[in-house]
Structure formats: structure tokens, C-alpha cells
Enzyme design. Structure first.
Site, PDB file in Angstrom:
ATOM      1  N   ASP A 423       8.666 -11.706  13.095  1.00 34.71           N
ATOM      2  CA  ASP A 423       7.711 -12.488  12.524  1.00 34.71           C
ATOM      3  C   ASP A 423       6.702 -12.889  13.655  1.00 34.71           C
ATOM      4  OD1 ASP A 423       7.139 -14.517  10.311  1.00 34.71           O
ATOM      5  OD2 ASP A 423       7.294 -15.967  12.087  1.00 34.71           O
ATOM      6  N   GLU A 478       5.392  -7.849  11.239  1.00 36.11           N
ATOM      7  CA  GLU A 478       4.611  -8.753  10.415  1.00 36.11           C
ATOM      8  C   GLU A 478       3.341  -8.974  10.870  1.00 36.11           C
ATOM      9  OE1 GLU A 478       4.462 -13.158   8.210  1.00 36.11           O
ATOM     10  OE2 GLU A 478       4.526 -12.841  10.334  1.00 36.11           O
TER      11      GLU A 478
END
Length: 836
Positions: A423, A478
Site C-alpha cells: 500500500d 499500489e
């Protein structure tokens, strides 16, 4: 003896982090080129990154063990320094993209930093892999008939271990500090039993500025909270279950798929009831749904412990602990093992981009104002993310590297996860964290003093480690910026991710659904958005994830149908124009995103059947309600509701890739983006896809180009009855190709394709055609996917003529349906001259 080495950053700016709730600007990654074309682009001159080598005094740790083999920096076998220097000089990504050549010095610099870091790990820790076993030394471990606890806290002046086992009085359990700031204590067993019982609460107490502070151990493996007390602090829990209570894995990891089809899920909100769901309930109730829809990978969100539920799991407090809201670590192991038994691989959302600002419950509690060399985080503004109120790691710190790299290994080895979705990578890559940045694709945006080389080197080490200890791991980044080389191997000078999320695609769909009328949709723009990715770097495409449904926004289904979903989803009555449009476009948007947008596909839990509304976690602003923090499975399970049609099509999409592996194919050719007809035609693998986005026009005898000559049949049809369509396309028809122009001379071909065939293309319909091999004639293994998402029975084929399509499609339906199709036939519009 354990040591701590704080490496001083060689750049003046700091590192950063980023949670998934995006607040920076996303734009189409127009630096990326379609996969089938090599990169040929030029970049403006970039002033080479100036390297300021900082000198400082630091303590060099003693080697922990002496029996480690010395390995090379870039490979596991022994090699010379000459080889290391060669690897530093030979940057493979430059040969892939000549536009990166002006930034060669940048790549050489970060590669040298990576090589140097690995050499230091070899010298002082026995190598990267041994270094990543920190959880065997830090935190609580069983050693020599006792329990040993170690904690890195160089700012502490005194330290004690407290908990239920000593009545929270640490006077008899004082810890000792070594020269590197590591505190330790060994507690012998009592009467043959551990002095600290399994499941008992513990905390680390240390003195700073004359005051004792209690904190949850940084390496704690389980943390709980008294749910009966509002706002109660978390407690660390000593987790070492006896063999009788320890979960033992029964099933092997499934093999790595050629292309991941990912089901993104949040265990806590997976219940149909307004409450937090458990790991075991998810395993027993939700995993079978995922398997039934032919996904091969599950991506679990919010696994790492986070004290604030509404953070969606992105403000982590305890990095080695599985979230206790849904059960124990053994329950999570049950879930993963159950997934493996179903042939599903499991990825975990890993949050190493930042940490919760929570002082009481989290890692931030160890920061008491000390220097960054003695802390997990940078100091001042450099260590704080102002938009997310979270702390930013100092990736140049030796113990931070140990902590984060060991965390990766922990989740792989202890829980048998099959990989990670990292993330907030964008924030890690740049000192500005992507805040107020609109990435245009100019390479100067990626390789400059704005690049956080410390974080880049950490990510290179992380990917190297993960793929060394588990070669079949899947690691996804991401990243919204589109940094070149992010998805290239470390050995080529890349950062080493297997895939990155194609984050511009959902933004394109949201823009179209909110701001454009159907007739304003551009086929060229849709196609460009889907194919706009870097050559040789793989992407995971998705039409919507959890991001698009967070409070303040809506799912695609709800954007399309909105309030009518509350009253118009019964199939016992005719669908309104809004519902009919919504279901057809929902299927088409997700399917073309999957088919054209990447080398893998992702769907968020519930969106496969058009889950309505939005996601809103319990919080003060909604009076702590769970109403929008659940999944309404009954919608898809109720037979008379239209949600089942979208779910059936989702299942068939995935099965199509099982039968004709197009996602893994490097052959991707868009032959037509006809703005007037609103039709997109492309090939992926040996399949031919025809998407008709026109709201009204049906095209008979529509000419589509293809590569290979022969006979084609329908493989998948979004207009089939079982998918809520009108059944206008015949599935038992042979489409024979005709040669186009001179073989090998593209400009003489039809849409640059050497062959063509004609099809029936109804409005708002996607149809896929496969080529029938002669050896497959009469065998079921070449049949299309039927309306239930299973292989169709062997059906005798007939030669198609433009006028026969509707008649053949109507043969198997009742009289009412046949009349409906015949009425529609009278209103068809034949394709224009461009299709002749």
C-alpha cells in the site's frame, strides 16, 4: 549480540508513506505505452542527481552469528566484487526504454546504494535472509528453558517487562541494555511451565525524562482490547499456544497462476449482518463464493492490527499482529489453509508506507523525541504525513530495515500468505509523497532529488527477499505515479514488483459515468486508458476497488442505477430503461477492463454482483453504525433479483480466462475504435472481442478483423439470457473468415488484420469469439461458456448469414421471446461503409 546500525541518508530529503484513501491527484499514466509496442520516446535533459555523501560516526554491530555463507549482492551464489560492479554498471531497464538513458546515473546510484546495503548485511548480519529473521530474536521467544524478550528502544533510560504474570509490577523484571539500545530479559520457566502464560497481557515499560511509559511491545504477535470499554487502550498479548491449540496447516500452497484474478476482500465487513465478521466465518461462508466465481487469488485487507477500525486497516498499530477483531492468529491460519484447499492463493495488504500516529497502542509510542537514528521514524515534518496524521519510517535506519523486512518474512512463513499488495508506494517513492502532484509522464518527475532513494532501496531489498524465500510469491505495488522500472526485476535496475495496480482506469470510468452522456463516450479514449501501460511491466486492472466505494462515493452499479436499485431489481417485472442500461454497462465496463486493461484483474468484494450504495465504517459521524459496513449477500442469493445476472457474468468472465488464458497472453491488438459506431474490436491471445457501446444501434454483418484464418464461434456473450440479456446473438453459428489484402502487407488488410469475419452486434453488448481448431471439432473442450458460466453442451453449428442470426438465437426460447427478438430485428441498423 544484537546490534543497531543507523545508516545516514545520502540525500537531504526524507522518506514517506501513504494510506489507501487517496487525496492527491490521479491522472492517466500517459507515460505508459501499450504492451504490444516497444517504447520509443524522448525526454528532456535532466540535471543529474547530485550525490552528497554524508559522513557520520556510528556504531557497527557485531555479527550475530558466524556460520552464515557469504553470498553475492545480487545472487545467492558466491561471486566476486567485479561481478557486483558489473551488475551496478549494467542497468537492464535502459535497454527496454531508451528514454531512460539520460537518467542512467540515477539508476547507477540507487543500484550502488542497494548493493552497498546488501554488503553491509552480509558483513554484519549474515546476509539479507538471516537479517529478515528478526522475529526469532526480538519480541518474545522461547530459549533454553525460558522466555526471552528483546526490544529496541535506545531512547529509554530504564526498562521493565510488566503484565498479568507479575501483577503489572516490573520491579523484579528489569531489563538490560546493550550498546546498541536493545533491551532484553530472560525469564526462566517455573515448575516446567513458562513464567508468562499463553494469552496473558504484557507491556514494555520504559523510563524517559524521569517518567515511566507503558507501551505495547513493537514485535507483539497479538493485541486485544476490552470491547466493553469505549476507547479502551489495546494490550499486547503473549501468544504461544500449546501444540494442542496451535493450528497446523493441512494443504499445500496452490501453484502460481499465469495471471492473477484477484478478489479483494475485507474480512470484518464481509458479514451480511451489521457487525464485524470473523476469520472462520469468512473462510466457511465467503471463500466458497469466491471459488465459485472462478477467482484464483484472494487479497485480504486490514489484516495487520489497527486500533481504529474506520481506517480500513491502513493506520497500522501492531505490525506483527493479526487483527483481533476477527479472531486469533490460529483463526487466520484456518482461513488461509481453507483458501489453499480451494485452490485460492492469498495475498495480504502490507502497509510499510506509514504507521498510525496512535501513541498508546502503536509503534509511535516508542518515539519520545529522540533523533531519527534512535527511532523508527524521521523527526519533524520529515517524519509526519500531514494529510493522514501518520508517522513516516526512516528507511535508512538499520533497525527499521530489520523490522520491516522481518515483517514480510513473518507473514509468509508463519501464516503461509502467498504474497503482498504494498500500500501507498507512491508516497514512499517521493519526498513530496505525491501530495498535490499531477503526474504527467514526464520522466523528470520520477528521477530527481524528489525521489526518496532510501525508500527505493528498501523496496528493492523487500522484493529481493520475498522472491528469494518464496520464488512463487506475487507482489503488487499500489502506485499512481507510473514510475518506470517499478515492475522490472531488481537485477535489471528495477524495483522488483511483479505487478502494479492500473489506478488510472477506475478514475476514467468514474469520470465517464459522472460527467459524460453515453453518446459522448470516446472509444479511442477508453481504449487508450486501458492499454496505457509500460512495455514489459505488468499491471493489475480493475474497474473499481474499495477506494471507489468509500463514503462520499458510490459503486459503479449505484452510479449507473442509483435509487432505482431499491425498487427496480426484481426480474418479475420488466426492467426500466435505467436498470437495463445499468446492468448492461456494468457487465461491459468490468469485462473490457479485465480483457484489455492488464495482465491480471481485481474485483472488490460484492462488486461482482453490483452491490449498491457505498462503504462507511462505524465512526462518530454516523453514530458508530455498521449498516454500510457489511455485504448484502442476500441480494445475489435471491433468485428473482437481477443481481444474479451480474454475478453470473462475472463468473463467466473468469471462466473464460481459465479456458482461453488471454490475460497471460502478450498478444494484444486493438484493430478498431470506431467513434461513429461506438464499437471497439480487439484481439487478446487468439480471442476476438467485440464491444458495442452504442445505446441503440444493432449492426448486422458487422465486419471485424482477426489474425488467424478459420472458423470462429461465440465464447462468451453478455447478452445471453442467463446474464440478464435479450439473447439476440446465436451461439450455434460458425463464422468463417475471409482473407483481406496481401498477406504480410498490413496497409492492404482490413484494419491492419489479414483476415475478417462478420458478426451480429447488438447495442450495449460484448461478444467474444474463439477460433475452432480442426482437432477440436465435435469435442466439448472447445465449446463456449454458457449462461450459467459452465461449459456449454456440444451444439451442432450452422453457417451464419446476416439474416439468420436472430432466428437462430431465438430457436431455443419461448414464443414471447421470439416475438420480442423479431420486433428488435425490424429496428436494426446495418453497419456503415467503414465496415464493408
Amino acid at each position: 549480540m544484537l546490534g543497531s546500525l543507523s545508516l545516514v541518508s545520502q540525500l537531504t530529503a526524507g522518506c514517506s508513506s501513504l494510506p489507501s484513501s487517496k487525496t492527491y491527484t490521479r491522472v492517466a499514466e500517459n507515460n505508459e505505452l501499450a504492451k504490444q509496442f516497444p517504447i520509443e520516446r524522448t525526454c528532456g535533459f535532466q540535471k543529474l542527481l547530485r550525490h552528497r555523501i554524508c559522513t557520520s560516526r556510528f556504531l557497527v554491530p557485531q555479527r550475530v552469528k558466524q556460520n552464515f555463507p557469504i553470498s553475492s549482492v545480487l545472487t545467492d551464489d558466491s561471486s566476486s566484487m567485479t561481478r557486483m560492479e558489473d551488475e551496478t554498471e549494467n542497468i537492464g531497464v535502459l535497454s527496454t526504454d531508451q528514454g531512460l538513458e539520460p537518467f542512467k546515473d540515477h539508476f547507477k546510484y540507487r543500484m550502488k546504494r542497494y548493493v552497498d546495503q546488501k554488503l553491509l548485511l552480509e558483513k554484519h548480519e549474515g546476509g539479507l535472509e538471516e537479517f529478515s529473521k528478526g522475529y526469532l530474536e526480538f519480541g518474545f521467544n522461547r530459549e533454553d528453558g525460558g522466555t526471552v524478550y528483546r526490544e529496541w528502544a535506545p531512547a529509554a533510560k530504564e526498562a521493565q517487562l510488566i503484565g498479568d504474570f507479575n501483577g503489572w509490577d516490573g520491579s523484579n523484571h528489569k531489563m538490560e541494555r546493550n550498546q546498541f539500545g536493545v533491551w532484553s530479559i530472560s525469564i526462566p520457566d517455573s515448575s516446567g511451565k513458562p513464567a508468562i502464560p499463553h494469552g496473558s497481557r504484557v507491556k514494555f515499560r520504559f523510563k524517559h525524562d524521569g517518567v515511566f511509559i507503558d507501551r505495547i511491545p513493537a514485535w507483539i504477535k497479538y493485541a486485544t482490547v476490552d470491547s466493553s470499554r469505549f476507547g479502551a487502550p489495546y494490550d499486547g498479548v503473549y501468544w504461544d499456544p500449546p501444540p494442542s491449540e496451535r493450528y497446523e496447516f493441512k494443504y499445500p500452497r496452490p501453484p502460481k497462476p499465469k495471471a492473477p484474478r484477484i478478489y479483494e476482500a475485507h474480512v470484518g465487513m464481509s458479514s451480511s449482518e451489521p457487525r464485524v465478521n470473523s476469520y472462520r466465518e469468512f473462510a466457511d461462508d465467503v471463500l466458497p463464493r469466491i471459488r465459485a466465481n472462478n477467482y484464483n487469488t484472494v487479497q485480504l485487507m486490514a489484516v495487520m492490527e489497527h486500533s481504529y477500525y474506520a481506517s480500513f486497516g491502513y493506520h497500522v498499530t501492531n505490525f506483527f499482529a493479526a487483527s483481533s477483531r476477527s479472531g486469533t492468529p490460529e483463526d487466520l491460519k484456518y482461513l488461509i489453509d481453507k483458501a489453499h484447499s480451494l485452490g485460492l492463493r492469498v495475498l495480504v495488504d502490507i502497509v510499510h508506507s506509514h504507521a498510525s500516529n496512535n501513541v498508546t497502542d502503536g509503534l509511535n509510542g516508542f518515539d519520545v523525541g529522540q533523533s531519527s537514528q534512535e527511532s523508527y521514524f524521521h523527526t519533524g515534518d520529515q517524519g509526519y504525513h500531514k494529510l493522514w496524521d501518520s508517522r513516516l519510517f526512516n528507511y535508512a535506519n538499520w533497525e527499521v530495515l530489520r523490522f520491516l523486512l522481518s515483517n514480510l518474512r513473518w507473514w509468509i512463513e508463519e501464516f503461509k500468505f502467498d504474497g503482498f499488495r504494498f500500500d501507498g508506494v507512491t508516497s514512499m517513492l517521493y519526498h513530496h509523497h505525491g501530495i498535490n502532484m499531477s503526474f504527467t509522464g514526464n520522466y523528470n518527475e520520477y528521477f530527481s532529488e524528489a525521489t526518496d532513494v532510501d525508500a527505493v532501496v528498501y523496496l528493492m531489498l523487500a522484493n529481493c527477499l520475498v522472491h528469494n524465500i518464496f520464488p512463487d510469491a506475487t507482489v503488487i505495488a499500489e502506485d499512481v505515479s507510473g514510475m518506470p522500472g517499478l515492475g522490472s526485476p531488481v537485477s535489471m535496475g528495477g524495483i522488483g514488483f511483479d505487478y502494479r495496480l492500473a489506478m488510472a482506469i477506475p478514475d476514467r470510468w468514474i469520470d465517464y459515468l459522472k460527467n459524460k452522456k453515453d453518446e459522448e463516450w470516446s472509444m479511442k479514449e477508453i481504449s487508450q486508458s486501458l492499454t496505457n501501460r509500460r512495455y514489459t511491466e505488468k499491471c493489475i486492472s480493475y474497474a473499481e476497488s474499495h477506494d471507489q466505494a468509500i463514503v462520499g462515493d458510490k459503486t459503479i452499479a449505484f452510479l449507473l442505477m442509483d435509487q432505482e436499485m431499491y425498487t427496480g431489481m426484481s426480474s418479475l417485472t420488466d426492467a426500466s430503461p435505467t436498470i437495463e442500461r445499468g446492468i448492461t454497462l456494468h457487465k461491459m465496463i468490468h469485462f473490457i477492463t479485465m480483457a484489455l486493461g492488464g495482465e491480471g484483474y481485481l474485483n472488490f468484494m460484492g462488486n461482482e454482483f453490483g452491490h449498491p450504495e457505498w462503504i462507511d465504517f462505524p465512526r462518530e459521524g454516523n453514530e458508530w453504525s455498521y449498516e454500510k459496513c457489511r455485504r448484502q449477500w442476500k441480494l445475489v442469493d435471491t433468485d428473482h433479483l437481477r443481481y444474479k445476472f451480474m454475478n453470473a457474468f462475472d463468473r463467466a468472465m473468469n471462466e473464460l480466462d481459465d479456458k482461453f488464458p488471454f490475460l497471460a497472453s502478450t498478444k494484444q491488438i486493438v484493430s478498431s475504435t470506431n467513434e461513429e459506431d461506438k464499437v471497439i474490436v480487439f484481439e487478446r491471445g487468439d480471442l476476438v472481442f467485440v464491444f458495442n457501446f452504442h445505446p441503440e444501434n444493432t449492426y448486422e454483418g458487422y465486419k471485424v478483423g482477426c489474425d488467424l484464418p478459420g472458423k470462429y464461434r461465440v465464447a462468451l456473450d453478455s447478452d445471453a439470457w442467463g446474464f440478464g440479456g435479450d439473447g439476440r446473438v446465436g451461439h450455434n453459428i460458425d463464422h468463417f473468415t475471409s482473407p483481406e489484402g496481401i498477406p504480410g502487407v498490413a496497409e492492404t488488410n482490413f484494419n491492419n488484420r489479414p483476415n475478417s469475419f462478420r458478426v451480429l452486434s447488438p447495442p450495449r453488448t460484448s461478444v467474444v469469439y474463439y477460433r475452432v481448431e480442426e482437432s477440436q471439432e465435435g469435442h466439448n473442450n472447445s465449446e463456449p461458456v454458457n449462461v450459467q458460466g459452465k461449459l456449454a453442451a456440444d451444439v451442432p453449428a450452422e453457417l451464419e448469414s446476416p439474416e439468420s442470426s436472430a432466428t437462430l438465437a431465438a430457436d431455443d426460447v419461448d414464443d414471447v421471446t421470439a416475438r420480442k427478438i423479431e420486433d428488435q430485428k425490424q429496428n436494426r441498423i446495418v453497419g456503415g461503409e467503414s465496415n464493408v
